[in-house]
Design a protein around this motif. Sequence first.
Motif, PDB file in Angstrom:
ATOM      1  N   LYS A 178       0.871  -1.180   0.000  1.00  0.00           N
ATOM      2  CA  LYS A 178       0.000   0.000   0.000  1.00  0.00           C
ATOM      3  C   LYS A 178       0.900   1.218   0.000  1.00  0.00           C
ATOM      4  N   GLN A 179       0.732   2.057  -0.961  1.00  0.00           N
ATOM      5  CA  GLN A 179       1.594   3.222  -1.083  1.00  0.00           C
ATOM      6  C   GLN A 179       0.832   4.465  -0.622  1.00  0.00           C
ATOM      7  N   HIS A 189      -1.352  12.094   2.867  1.00  0.00           N
ATOM      8  CA  HIS A 189      -2.649  11.447   3.102  1.00  0.00           C
ATOM      9  C   HIS A 189      -2.805  11.062   4.576  1.00  0.00           C
ATOM     10  N   ILE A 190      -1.774  10.453   5.135  1.00  0.00           N
ATOM     11  CA  ILE A 190      -1.830  10.014   6.530  1.00  0.00           C
ATOM     12  C   ILE A 190      -1.984  11.210   7.458  1.00  0.00           C
ATOM     13  N   VAL A 219       3.902  -2.455   8.444  1.00  0.00           N
ATOM     14  CA  VAL A 219       5.253  -1.912   8.599  1.00  0.00           C
ATOM     15  C   VAL A 219       5.253  -0.471   9.093  1.00  0.00           C
ATOM     16  N   LEU A 220       4.070   0.119   9.265  1.00  0.00           N
ATOM     17  CA  LEU A 220       3.994   1.473   9.785  1.00  0.00           C
ATOM     18  C   LEU A 220       4.476   1.471  11.232  1.00  0.00           C
ATOM     19  N   ALA A 221       5.385   2.362  11.551  1.00  0.00           N
ATOM     20  CA  ALA A 221       5.975   2.428  12.895  1.00  0.00           C
ATOM     21  C   ALA A 221       4.879   2.548  13.962  1.00  0.00           C
ATOM     22  N   SER A 222       5.105   1.926  15.095  1.00  0.00           N
ATOM     23  CA  SER A 222       4.097   1.909  16.162  1.00  0.00           C
ATOM     24  C   SER A 222       3.736   3.310  16.644  1.00  0.00           C
ATOM     25  N   ASP A 223       4.691   4.235  16.652  1.00  0.00           N
ATOM     26  CA  ASP A 223       4.378   5.609  17.041  1.00  0.00           C
ATOM     27  C   ASP A 223       3.414   6.275  16.059  1.00  0.00           C
ATOM     28  N   TRP A 224       3.441   5.853  14.821  1.00  0.00           N
ATOM     29  CA  TRP A 224       2.496   6.376  13.830  1.00  0.00           C
ATOM     30  C   TRP A 224       1.149   5.667  13.951  1.00  0.00           C
TER      31      TRP A 224
END
Length: 84
Positions: free
Chosen positions: A36-37, A42-43, A65-70
Motif C-alpha cells: 500500500k503506497q 494522506h496520513i 510496517v507502519l511504525a508503532s508511534d504512527w
Amino acid sequence: PADIVETGWSGFYMRVLEEGFVRKNDSFILLEKGEKQLSILHINNIRYHDRTNFDAIEEILSVKVLASDWQKPFRKLWLKKGNG
C-alpha cells in the motif's frame, strides 16, 4: 508542528531498520515499496483533519510496517468508533 497540522506537509520520512552510519556523500537506494503506497500527506490529512474517515483509518492500520508511534493515534481513533 503547527505547520504540519495546517498543511499536512512534513518532509520526507524514512524508517531505520538497521543502525549504521551515513556520511555526507552517501546515497540512498529504494529497494522496494510496500503493498500500500500511502503518502505521508494522506496520513497526516486523516490524522489531523479527517478523523472520522474510518475507511482510511482502517487502511492505514492495515499497513503492518507502519511504525508503532504512527499507529497509536489511529488506533485511538479506531477505538473511539467502538471497534475492538
